[in-house]
Design an enzyme around this catalytic site. Structure first.
Site, PDB file in Angstrom:
ATOM      1  N   HIS A 102       0.395  -1.131   0.044  1.00 27.19           N
ATOM      2  CA  HIS A 102      -0.120   0.489   0.019  1.00 27.19           C
ATOM      3  C   HIS A 102       1.532   1.232  -0.069  1.00 27.19           C
ATOM      4  CE1 HIS A 102      -3.739  -2.227   0.776  1.00 27.19           C
ATOM      5  NE2 HIS A 102      -3.099  -2.181   1.823  1.00 27.19           N
TER       6      HIS A 102
ATOM      7  N   SER B 290     -16.317   1.084   2.120  1.00 26.50           N
ATOM      8  CA  SER B 290     -16.098  -0.140   2.750  1.00 26.50           C
ATOM      9  C   SER B 290     -14.349   0.386   3.826  1.00 26.50           C
ATOM     10  CB  SER B 290     -14.902  -0.319   1.353  1.00 26.50           C
ATOM     11  OG  SER B 290     -14.054  -2.204   1.687  1.00 26.50           O
TER      12      SER B 290
HETATM   13  P1  A3P Z   1     -16.576  -3.938   0.123  1.00 29.57           P
HETATM   14  O1  A3P Z   1     -15.922  -3.764   1.334  1.00 29.57           O
HETATM   15  O2  A3P Z   1     -17.017  -2.621  -0.605  1.00 29.57           O
HETATM   16  O3  A3P Z   1     -17.268  -5.493   0.244  1.00 29.57           O
HETATM   17  P2  A3P Z   1      -8.941  -4.775  -0.084  1.00 29.57           P
HETATM   18  O4  A3P Z   1      -9.065  -6.483   0.138  1.00 29.57           O
HETATM   19  O5  A3P Z   1      -8.551  -4.184  -0.848  1.00 29.57           O
HETATM   20  O6  A3P Z   1      -9.093  -4.736   1.824  1.00 29.57           O
HETATM   21  O7  A3P Z   1     -10.785  -4.367  -0.139  1.00 29.57           O
HETATM   22  C1  A3P Z   1     -11.603  -4.939   0.718  1.00 29.57           C
HETATM   23  C2  A3P Z   1     -12.657  -4.849  -0.718  1.00 29.57           C
HETATM   24  O8  A3P Z   1     -13.462  -5.200  -1.513  1.00 29.57           O
HETATM   25  C3  A3P Z   1     -14.271  -5.126   0.240  1.00 29.57           C
HETATM   26  O9  A3P Z   1     -14.709  -4.225  -0.164  1.00 29.57           O
HETATM   27  C4  A3P Z   1     -14.280  -6.284   0.009  1.00 29.57           C
HETATM   28  O10 A3P Z   1     -15.548  -6.673  -0.258  1.00 29.57           O
HETATM   29  C5  A3P Z   1     -14.029  -6.131  -0.899  1.00 29.57           C
HETATM   30  N1  A3P Z   1     -13.386  -7.554  -2.359  1.00 29.57           N
HETATM   31  C6  A3P Z   1     -12.934  -8.664  -1.453  1.00 29.57           C
HETATM   32  N2  A3P Z   1     -13.210  -9.976  -2.393  1.00 29.57           N
HETATM   33  C7  A3P Z   1     -13.121  -9.868  -3.705  1.00 29.57           C
HETATM   34  C8  A3P Z   1     -13.802 -10.232  -4.365  1.00 29.57           C
HETATM   35  N3  A3P Z   1     -13.224 -11.551  -4.617  1.00 29.57           N
HETATM   36  N4  A3P Z   1     -14.493  -9.664  -5.451  1.00 29.57           N
HETATM   37  C9  A3P Z   1     -14.654  -8.929  -5.811  1.00 29.57           C
HETATM   38  N5  A3P Z   1     -14.260  -7.804  -4.645  1.00 29.57           N
HETATM   39  C10 A3P Z   1     -13.888  -8.075  -3.506  1.00 29.57           C
END
Ligand code: A3P
Length: 341
Positions: free
Chosen positions: A149, A179
């Site tokens: 990040h 999120s």
């Molecule tokens: P939401 O909170 O909007 O549902 P990161 O991985 O950068 O922490 O981001 C998390 C976000 O990505 C969350 O969004 C999560 O639900 C979503 N996410 C995780 N796995 C995913 C997948 N396989 N496909 C699409 N979105 C996904």
């Protein structure tokens, strides 16, 4: 099912002399002292956010980022997956890992069935440069995949100098913010800290005080990197990946030098990877339901990385004024850059 070490890294901690260990410990300690003198703000759960080089993160993560900057030696074949938190890091890690290692995914026990994407693609600041150790990453098989990040301006110089590839994923700031708000409040609840109201969280986020933020500068930093060296920095958008996963997975595979062959396409390998990494599949696997990582910032359950996984869910939470505030910031920051939502 707790994991203190990411899976490919277990072979990267060679035995060290007492003197080497002491030296590495001193390196970490000196950066810890440095970071603790920086301005700090109320942040994620138990950890205040410190401001370093124009961006914000918890102390252990900043220390790791500085150690990475000094000691991480990127190789030309590496792929760095860069994101701002909550833009789909977990998803992209899964897609990238499954694509690069697709020969092992065709068998009946794909690594992603039992490992979290965060174990498969370790993060420089969360898992690699941690615990007062500087691992010897030469033992990892090529291409090495790392997540980060860290904003573009603070990347280790070797990332640019080596010519390694960077894949950057970004997302509508309104969905990213919602999120993040949910994620932070889950951590605050665990730490018995008063939850953030949406207004409080929006104030922080809009002012740029968010983990590894300001969000907009994070995106712009990598965008400018992409404009300068488009063949080395690939830009992907969560919304587009969701809408046309096949198109963008093929772009990703080509970019990392692993294009799908005609036969693979005919055999449905692309669709297979998309299915394997889908929100539904990933969020229901045992490791992502009950596994957790023991990090320097605390224990993080893998289930926290899965909430809804959709586009436009912000509309269920933000008032029109709140949405407008974020849209106006986005419009003013991205004006003239070629980026939009
Ligand atoms: P939401 O909170 O909007 O549902 P990161 O991985 O950068 O922490 O981001 C998390 C976000 O990505 C969350 O969004 C999560 O639900 C979503 N996410 C995780 N796995 C995913 C997948 N396989 N496909 C699409 N979105 C996904």
């Amino acid at each position: 099912m707790a994991h203190s070490q990411s899976y490919p890294l277990s072979k990267c901690l060679p035995s060290q002399t007492k003197e080497e260990m002491e030296n590495q410990k001193r390196t970490y300690q000196s950066f810890r002292r440095l970071v603790s003198t920086l301005l700090s703000f109320d942040g994620v759960a138990n950890h205040p956010l410190y401001c370093y080089n124009g961006w914000y993160a918890a102390l252990p993560l900043l220390v790791s980022a500085i150690v990475a900057r000094e000691h991480f030696k990127a190789q030309p074949a590496d792929v760095l997956l860069a994101t701002c938190p909550k833009t789909g890091t977990t998803w992209l890690k899964a897609l990238l890992f499954a694509t690069v290692n697709r020969s092992s995914h065709t068998n009946s026990h794909p690594p992603l069935a039992t490992l979290s994407p965060h174990q498969c693609v370790p993060s420089l600041e969360f898992s690699v440069c941690v615990n007062d150790r500087i691992p010897d990453l030469d033992a990892l098989s090529s291409p090495r995949l790392f997540g980060t990040h860290i904003p573009f301006q603070s990347l280790p110089a070797s990332v640019i100098d080596s010519g390694c590839r960077i894949v950057y994923l970004y997302r509508d700031p309104k969905d990213c913010f919602i999120s993040l708000w949910h994620f932070v409040n889950k951590l605050r609840a665990k730490d018995n800290i008063e939850l953030w109201t949406l207004d409080e969280a929006l104030e922080h986020f809009s002012n740029g005080i968010s983990p590894f933020g300001p969000y907009w500068e994070h995106v712009l930093g990598y965008w400018n990197g992409h404009l300068e060296r488009p063949q080395k920095v690939l830009f992907l958008k969560y919304e587009e990946l969701m809408q046309h996963p096949k198109v963008h997975l093929k772009r990703l595979a080509e970019f990392v030098g692993s294009p799908f062959t005609e036969d693979e396409e005919k055999e449905g390998v692309v669709e297979g990877i998309i299915r394997l990494c889908s929100f539904e599949n990933m969020s229901n696997s045992e490791v992502n339901k009950i596994g957790r990582a023991e990090l320097e910032v605390g224990t993080v359950e893998y289930s926290l990385f899965f909430r809804r996984g959709d586009v436009g869910g912000w509309a269920n939470h933000l008032t029109p004024e709140m949405a407008r505030r974020l849209e106006e910031i986005t419009e003013s920051k991205f004006r003239g850059s070629g980026l939009s939502f």
